[in-house]
Design a protein around this motif. Structure first.
Motif, PDB file in Angstrom:
ATOM      1  N   ARG A  85      40.274 -38.706 -74.900  1.00 17.62           N
ATOM      2  CA  ARG A  85      38.880 -39.014 -74.602  1.00 17.62           C
ATOM      3  C   ARG A  85      38.090 -39.243 -75.879  1.00 17.62           C
ATOM      4  O   ARG A  85      37.225 -40.100 -75.949  1.00 17.62           O
ATOM      5  N   ALA A  86      38.406 -38.439 -76.925  1.00 22.31           N
ATOM      6  CA  ALA A  86      37.665 -38.547 -78.172  1.00 22.31           C
ATOM      7  C   ALA A  86      38.432 -37.869 -79.291  1.00 22.31           C
ATOM      8  O   ALA A  86      39.274 -36.998 -79.055  1.00 22.31           O
ATOM      9  N   VAL A  87      38.130 -38.266 -80.518  1.00 20.53           N
ATOM     10  CA  VAL A  87      38.600 -37.585 -81.719  1.00 20.53           C
ATOM     11  C   VAL A  87      37.533 -36.576 -82.104  1.00 20.53           C
ATOM     12  O   VAL A  87      36.343 -36.901 -82.152  1.00 20.53           O
ATOM     13  N   VAL A  88      37.935 -35.340 -82.357  1.00 22.02           N
ATOM     14  CA  VAL A  88      36.982 -34.307 -82.753  1.00 22.02           C
ATOM     15  C   VAL A  88      37.412 -33.696 -84.078  1.00 22.02           C
ATOM     16  O   VAL A  88      38.605 -33.618 -84.378  1.00 22.02           O
ATOM     17  N   ALA A  89      36.431 -33.294 -84.883  1.00 19.09           N
ATOM     18  CA  ALA A  89      36.712 -32.697 -86.179  1.00 19.09           C
ATOM     19  C   ALA A  89      35.488 -31.945 -86.655  1.00 19.09           C
ATOM     20  O   ALA A  89      34.368 -32.182 -86.180  1.00 19.09           O
TER      21      ALA A  89
ATOM     22  N   GLY B 177      33.489 -44.881 -89.457  1.00 21.92           N
ATOM     23  CA  GLY B 177      33.625 -46.323 -89.301  1.00 21.92           C
ATOM     24  C   GLY B 177      35.027 -46.724 -88.884  1.00 21.92           C
ATOM     25  O   GLY B 177      35.206 -47.610 -88.043  1.00 21.92           O
ATOM     26  N   GLU B 178      36.042 -46.088 -89.458  1.00 22.69           N
ATOM     27  CA  GLU B 178      37.424 -46.389 -89.077  1.00 22.69           C
ATOM     28  C   GLU B 178      37.674 -46.050 -87.614  1.00 22.69           C
ATOM     29  O   GLU B 178      38.350 -46.798 -86.894  1.00 22.69           O
ATOM     30  N   LEU B 179      37.156 -44.913 -87.180  1.00 26.91           N
ATOM     31  CA  LEU B 179      37.346 -44.528 -85.779  1.00 26.91           C
ATOM     32  C   LEU B 179      36.645 -45.510 -84.847  1.00 26.91           C
ATOM     33  O   LEU B 179      37.183 -45.890 -83.800  1.00 26.91           O
ATOM     34  N   GLN B 180      35.444 -45.931 -85.243  1.00 22.26           N
ATOM     35  CA  GLN B 180      34.703 -46.892 -84.423  1.00 22.26           C
ATOM     36  C   GLN B 180      35.452 -48.212 -84.322  1.00 22.26           C
ATOM     37  O   GLN B 180      35.605 -48.775 -83.230  1.00 22.26           O
ATOM     38  N   GLN B 181      35.951 -48.707 -85.447  1.00 24.00           N
ATOM     39  CA  GLN B 181      36.677 -49.974 -85.452  1.00 24.00           C
ATOM     40  C   GLN B 181      37.997 -49.870 -84.711  1.00 24.00           C
ATOM     41  O   GLN B 181      38.462 -50.846 -84.123  1.00 24.00           O
TER      42      GLN B 181
ATOM     43  N   GLY C 198      38.510 -48.283 -82.057  1.00 20.22           N
ATOM     44  CA  GLY C 198      38.309 -48.139 -80.623  1.00 20.22           C
ATOM     45  C   GLY C 198      38.329 -46.707 -80.132  1.00 20.22           C
ATOM     46  O   GLY C 198      38.386 -46.461 -78.922  1.00 20.22           O
ATOM     47  N   TRP C 199      38.263 -45.732 -81.059  1.00 17.77           N
ATOM     48  CA  TRP C 199      38.296 -44.327 -80.671  1.00 17.77           C
ATOM     49  C   TRP C 199      36.882 -43.837 -80.347  1.00 17.77           C
ATOM     50  O   TRP C 199      35.929 -44.145 -81.053  1.00 17.77           O
ATOM     51  N   GLY C 200      36.750 -43.045 -79.311  1.00 13.45           N
ATOM     52  CA  GLY C 200      35.548 -42.258 -79.146  1.00 13.45           C
ATOM     53  C   GLY C 200      35.626 -41.066 -80.090  1.00 13.45           C
ATOM     54  O   GLY C 200      36.720 -40.628 -80.449  1.00 13.45           O
ATOM     55  N   PHE C 201      34.486 -40.545 -80.503  1.00  9.38           N
ATOM     56  CA  PHE C 201      34.543 -39.394 -81.401  1.00  9.38           C
ATOM     57  C   PHE C 201      33.385 -38.445 -81.140  1.00  9.38           C
ATOM     58  O   PHE C 201      32.312 -38.837 -80.677  1.00  9.38           O
ATOM     59  N   VAL C 202      33.638 -37.177 -81.426  1.00 15.64           N
ATOM     60  CA  VAL C 202      32.625 -36.123 -81.440  1.00 15.64           C
ATOM     61  C   VAL C 202      32.884 -35.332 -82.712  1.00 15.64           C
ATOM     62  O   VAL C 202      33.791 -34.514 -82.770  1.00 15.64           O
ATOM     63  N   LEU C 203      32.086 -35.592 -83.741  1.00 12.08           N
ATOM     64  CA  LEU C 203      32.331 -35.045 -85.069  1.00 12.08           C
ATOM     65  C   LEU C 203      31.159 -34.187 -85.511  1.00 12.08           C
ATOM     66  O   LEU C 203      29.996 -34.575 -85.364  1.00 12.08           O
TER      67      LEU C 203
ATOM     68  N   ARG D 166      33.203 -49.735 -74.334  1.00  7.04           N
ATOM     69  CA  ARG D 166      34.551 -49.289 -74.686  1.00  7.04           C
ATOM     70  C   ARG D 166      34.804 -47.842 -74.283  1.00  7.04           C
ATOM     71  O   ARG D 166      35.949 -47.405 -74.186  1.00  7.04           O
ATOM     72  N   HIS D 167      33.724 -47.091 -74.054  1.00  7.36           N
ATOM     73  CA  HIS D 167      33.872 -45.670 -73.738  1.00  7.36           C
ATOM     74  C   HIS D 167      33.018 -45.311 -72.535  1.00  7.36           C
ATOM     75  O   HIS D 167      31.899 -45.814 -72.377  1.00  7.36           O
ATOM     76  N   ASP D 168      33.565 -44.435 -71.698  1.00  8.33           N
ATOM     77  CA  ASP D 168      32.787 -43.928 -70.576  1.00  8.33           C
ATOM     78  C   ASP D 168      31.661 -43.047 -71.100  1.00  8.33           C
ATOM     79  O   ASP D 168      31.775 -42.398 -72.141  1.00  8.33           O
TER      80      ASP D 168
END
Length: 449
Positions: A184-188, A200-204, A206-211, A315-317
Motif C-alpha cells: 500500500r505504501a513505503v514507510v520510514a 522523489g524517487e518513490l514518487q517517480q 509509482g510508490w505510495g509513501f508515508v514518511l 495512481r493511489h487509492d
C-alpha cells in the motif's frame, strides 16, 4: 527444518555446501546460551576451538564457498510468496529500516565511526539498511545492504563509490519492485523521510509513501521565517476533546485488550497540504502539548478522500487519517521487535571481516527469521491461511531510536522463554519449537486494528 532446508538444495553445487547451510541454520535457531560466532554455531570451545574441523567448515562455507547469496535470498522470498499465510499483497507496507551494531577494529568491511541508533551515540560499528514487508499479522525482511562509511573511500563523500543510506534505501526499494513486491505504501522514519531525493524517487517509481519528518524540519514561506511541521500542527485549532476542531479521533485497539486514543489532522506546510500532491498528516496523543515521543509528523502522497487528487485515474487509492496512522504504525511494530529477534538469532555475532562473508551471514539470519514464521504457522493451525483486511501492528508508546533494545512489552509474569521443549541431544535444542516460541512473543501484542 530439514524440509525447509531441502528447498534450497538446488542452489548449492556441493554436498558440503548443503550441509553447511543446515549446520548454520541449526546454530542460529538454537537457544542463545552463548554468542553465535562460528565456534558457537559449531558447538566448539571459544577462541581455541576456532581451529576445530566443524568451525573451519563453517568458516569456509561463509567466506570461501562459491554459493550465490542473491539466489538464496530470492528463493527465500519465493517461498514466502508461495505460502498464502506469508504472501505479500497490496494492503501491506514496505518498511525501510536500518540497524547499527558495535564492531571493533578497522579491517572489517563497513566498519567505521558512525551513528548507531540503538545505542543513541556515535561509535565504531556496522550499519545495515534493510527493507521489510509487513501487514500487521506477519512481517519479514526483503533485502539488505550494509552502509560503507566515507572513511573507506579515498575521496570521502565525494568518491563515486560512496552511497548514502537514503540512496541505498532507494536501491533496495527498486530491488523490491523488481521482485514483484506489492504494498500500500513505503514507510520510514525521519532519517529517510527528510530526504527530498528519496521521496522523489518513490514518487517517480509509482510508490505510495508515508514518511516521518523531524518536528524541526523548516520550510520557508513568504513573509515568515522558517516554518516547521510542529508549527503547522500548532496552527490547527484545538479546543479540547469535546470541541476538537479539525482534529479527528483515532482509536487504536491491541490484541492484549488495551486501547489508545490518538488524534490526527491534515496540516499545511509550504505547498504541502490537504489538497496538495503531498500531505502533511500530524498524529498525536495530545494535540494541546504535542509530546515529542508520541507525536508523528508524516509526509504522504496518498490523496485525501474527496480531495482534488482523489480521482479515478489516480495512481493511489485515497487514504483517510485513520488509514495513514495505521500504515505508519506498522513501522513501530518492526522497531519494537525485529531487532530483538535478530539479536536472538545472532545478527551481530559474526566474527568475519570480508564484505561477502558479512552479507552471507546476514542473509542466513534472514533465512532463519523466515523459518520462524513457518514454524509459527505450523504450530498455530488456527491462524487463517489467507490474508484478511490488513491490520495495524503494535505501536510503541514511546517510539524513539533508543528503544531498539528497549524492555520487552510482555505483561509481568507472562514473559515467554526462548525454548520451551527439552533438547533432542546434548548440543541442539528442537529448532522448530525455539523458532515458534520466538514469534510467539512478537504477535501477542500486535493491534487488531
Amino acid at each position: 527444518m530439514e524440509a525447509y532446508a531441502a528447498l534450497f538444495d538446488g542452489l548449492f553445487s556441493r554436498l558440503a555446501q548443503r550441509r553447511g547451510f543446515r549446520e548454520y541454520l541449526s546454530g542460529l535457531l538454537a537457544p542463545r546460551d552463548r554468542n553465535k560466532t562460528l565456534t558457537g554455531l559449531a558447538g566448539t570451545e571459544p577462541v581455541v576451538g576456532a581451529q576445530h574441523a566443524a568451525a573451519q567448515r563453517l568458516q569456509y562455507f561463509l567466506s570461501e564457498s562459491t554459493w550465490d547469496v542473491g539466489k538464496v535470498n530470492s528463493r527465500r522470498l519465493e517461498l514466502l510468496q508461495a505460502d498464502p499465510a506469508t504472501a505479500w499483497h497490496a494492503g501491506g507496507v514496505l518498511v525501510i529500516d536500518d540497524s547499527g551494531d558495535r564492531k571493533a577494529g578497522r579491517r572489517t568491511a563497513h566498519v567505521g565511526r558512525q551513528w548507531l541508533g540503538r545505542y543513541g551515540k556515535t561509535d565504531n560499528g556496522v550499519v545495515t539498511v534493510t527493507t521489510l514487508w509487513a501487514d500487521g499479522r506477519v512481517y519479514y525482511p526483503l533485502h539488505a545492504q550494509a552502509y560503507t562509511p566515507a572513511s573507506h573511500f579515498s575521496k570521502g563523500r565525494t568518491d563515486p563509490g560512496f552511497r548514502t543510506k537514503p540512496r541505498i534505501a532507494g536501491e533496495l526499494v527498486a530491488e523490491a519492485l523488481a521482485a514483484g513486491v506489492a504494498c500500500r505504501a513505503v514507510v520510514a522514519d525521519c532519517g529517510y523521510g527528510d530526504h527530498d531525493e528519496l521521496r522523489g524517487e518513490l514518487q517517480q517509481g509509482g510508490w505510495g509513501f508515508v514518511l516521518a519528518l523531524k518536528p524541526s524540519r523548516g520550510a520557508w514561506q513568504y513573509g515568515a521565517e522558517a516554518y516547521t511541521p510542529k508549527d503547522a500542527a500548532r496552527a490547527v485549532p484545538w479546543n479540547g476533546s469535546d470541541d476538537p476542531g479539525r482534529w479527528s479521533r483515532v482509536q487504536r485497539r491491541f490484541r492484549d485488550g488495551h486501547t489508545e486514543t490518538w488524534w490526527a489532522t491534515d496540516a499545511s506546510l509550504g505547498w504541502w497540504g490537504p489538497d496538495g500532491q503531498t500531505r502533511l498528516v500530524v498524529a498525536t496523543t495530545d494535540p494541546a502539548t504535542l509530546p515529542d515521543k508520541t507525536t508523528w509528523y508524516l509526509a504522504t502522497n496518498l490523496p485525501r478522500p474527496g480531495g482534488p487528487h482523489d480521482t479515478p485515474d489516480s495512481r493511489h487509492d485515497a487514504a483517510d487519517l485513520v488509514e495513514v496512522v495505521r500504515l505508519y504504525g506498522m513501522r513501530n511494530w518492526i522497531e519494537q521487535s525485529y531487532k530483538q529477534v535478530k539479536d536472538e538469532l545472532g545478527w551481530a555475532d559474526f566474527q568475519v571481516r570480508s564484505a561477502v562473508a558479512i552479507e552471507r551471514h546476514q542473509n542466513l539470519v534472514h533465512c532463519a527469521f523466515s523459518f520462524c514464521w513457518k514454524a509459527w504457522f505450523d504450530h498455530h493451525t488456527d491462524q487463517p491461511s489467507t490474508l484478511d483486511t490488513p491490520r495495524e501492528p503494535s505501536a510503541d508508546p514511546s517510539p524513539d531510536a533508543s528503544a531498539e533494545r528497549g524492555p520487552c512489552t510482555a505483561p509481568a509474569g507472562d514473559t515467554p522463554e526462548l525454548a520451551q521443549d527439552p533438547p533432542r541431544s546434548t548440543r541442539l535444542a528442537d529448532p522448530l519449537a525455539a523458532a515458534a516460541t520466538l514469534v510467539e512473543s512478537l504477535v501477542r501484542h500486535a493491534p487488531t486494528h
